[in-house]
Design a protein around this motif. Sequence first.
Motif, short mmCIF file in Angstrom:
data_model
loop_
_atom_site.label_atom_id
_atom_site.label_comp_id
_atom_site.label_asym_id
_atom_site.label_seq_id
_atom_site.Cartn_x
_atom_site.Cartn_y
_atom_site.Cartn_z
N PRO A 12 63.20 37.44 66.31
CA PRO A 12 63.08 35.98 66.25
C PRO A 12 64.41 35.25 66.03
N GLU A 13 65.37 35.92 65.36
CA GLU A 13 66.64 35.21 65.10
C GLU A 13 67.61 35.28 66.27
N MET A 14 67.25 36.02 67.31
CA MET A 14 68.13 36.16 68.48
C MET A 14 67.67 35.24 69.62
N PRO A 15 68.63 34.67 70.37
CA PRO A 15 68.21 33.86 71.53
C PRO A 15 67.60 34.73 72.62
N LEU A 16 66.66 34.16 73.33
CA LEU A 16 66.08 34.87 74.48
C LEU A 16 66.98 34.61 75.69
N ALA A 17 67.47 35.69 76.29
CA ALA A 17 68.25 35.54 77.53
C ALA A 17 67.36 36.02 78.67
N HIS A 18 66.72 35.09 79.35
CA HIS A 18 65.85 35.43 80.48
C HIS A 18 66.20 34.44 81.59
N PRO A 19 66.40 34.94 82.82
CA PRO A 19 66.88 34.05 83.88
C PRO A 19 65.99 32.83 84.13
N LEU A 20 64.70 32.96 83.83
CA LEU A 20 63.78 31.83 84.10
C LEU A 20 63.83 30.76 83.01
N VAL A 21 64.17 31.18 81.79
CA VAL A 21 63.89 30.31 80.64
C VAL A 21 65.09 29.43 80.28
N ASP A 22 64.99 28.17 80.69
CA ASP A 22 65.99 27.17 80.30
C ASP A 22 65.24 25.91 79.84
N ARG A 23 65.95 24.82 79.60
CA ARG A 23 65.29 23.63 79.06
C ARG A 23 64.21 23.10 80.01
N ALA A 24 64.48 23.15 81.31
CA ALA A 24 63.50 22.64 82.29
C ALA A 24 62.22 23.47 82.23
N PHE A 25 62.36 24.78 82.14
CA PHE A 25 61.21 25.68 82.06
C PHE A 25 60.39 25.37 80.79
N ILE A 26 61.10 25.20 79.69
CA ILE A 26 60.42 24.93 78.41
C ILE A 26 59.73 23.57 78.47
N GLY A 27 60.35 22.61 79.15
CA GLY A 27 59.74 21.29 79.30
C GLY A 27 58.41 21.36 80.05
N VAL A 28 58.33 22.22 81.04
CA VAL A 28 57.07 22.40 81.78
C VAL A 28 56.00 23.01 80.87
N HIS A 101 45.19 26.98 72.61
CA HIS A 101 45.76 26.21 73.72
C HIS A 101 47.18 26.68 74.03
N PHE A 102 47.90 27.03 72.98
CA PHE A 102 49.28 27.47 73.22
C PHE A 102 49.29 28.79 74.00
N ARG A 103 48.40 29.70 73.63
CA ARG A 103 48.30 30.98 74.37
C ARG A 103 47.95 30.73 75.82
N ASN A 104 47.00 29.83 76.07
CA ASN A 104 46.58 29.54 77.45
C ASN A 104 47.71 28.89 78.25
N ALA A 105 48.44 27.98 77.60
CA ALA A 105 49.55 27.32 78.29
C ALA A 105 50.64 28.35 78.62
N ALA A 106 50.94 29.21 77.65
CA ALA A 106 51.99 30.22 77.88
C ALA A 106 51.56 31.17 79.00
N ALA A 107 50.29 31.56 79.00
CA ALA A 107 49.81 32.46 80.05
C ALA A 107 49.87 31.79 81.42
N ALA A 108 49.63 30.47 81.45
CA ALA A 108 49.64 29.76 82.74
C ALA A 108 51.06 29.53 83.26
N CYS A 109 52.02 29.37 82.35
CA CYS A 109 53.37 28.93 82.76
C CYS A 109 54.41 30.03 82.78
N CYS A 110 54.16 31.14 82.08
CA CYS A 110 55.23 32.13 81.87
C CYS A 110 54.81 33.49 82.40
N PRO A 111 55.80 34.29 82.81
CA PRO A 111 55.48 35.70 83.03
C PRO A 111 55.07 36.34 81.69
N PRO A 112 54.26 37.40 81.74
CA PRO A 112 53.68 37.93 80.49
C PRO A 112 54.70 38.27 79.41
N GLU A 113 55.84 38.83 79.79
CA GLU A 113 56.80 39.24 78.75
C GLU A 113 57.43 38.02 78.08
#
Length: 146
Positions: A12-28, A101-113
């Motif tokens: 949890p204290e480390m940043p996630l480095a994933h090519p998909l995940v930036d501010r725009a992705f998080i905004g969606v 709702h958060f689990r459903n939103a994450a499942a809809a918007c993000c790859p599983p990992e």
Amino acid sequence: MPAAPDTVRPQPEMPLAHPLVDRAFIGVLVRDFYSRVRADSRLGPIFAAEITGDWEPHLEKMTDFWCSVILKNGAYSGRPVPAHLRLKQVTEADFDIWLGHFRNAAAACCPPEVAEIFVDRAERIARSLKLAMFFRLERPGVETVG
Ligand code: HEM
């Protein structure tokens, strides 16, 4: 034998480095999540009572919050605990609805990992908010009359 470093699931204290995940992705993700919450018969009215005008500032603040949690970019500098302590109508059970709702939103918007990481962080923060809001030391034998 020491465990191999876990590059897929950062601590949890480390940043996630994933090519998909930036501010725009998080905004969606944030917008998908709040459209679910606003449509919920229990949580919708709680939010509607607090956020009476334009939702955009709240959505931007929540995007900053999740950027800070996931990307560790320091975008958010608010104080979630006092913001929730004010919400006297919220119960512990409401957090289960929120997390559903958060689990459903994450499942809809993000790859599983990636969904797994967002959900893990949401569960940790929900736990600490619930402790701040609801934890009381029981005092057996002490009468609380009146
Ligand atoms: C039943 C559960 C929850 C309810 C009903 C709820 C409700 C709200 C409401 C109404 C606000 C707006 C307060 C305001 O603008 O003054 C708010 C703000 C916020 N919530 Fe929640 N919340 C819940 C759970 C969570 C969880 C689990 C998280 C984090 C994972 C979270 C993170 C935040 C943050 C960061 C803010 C902004 C605080 C600030 O800086 O003003 N909330 N919440």
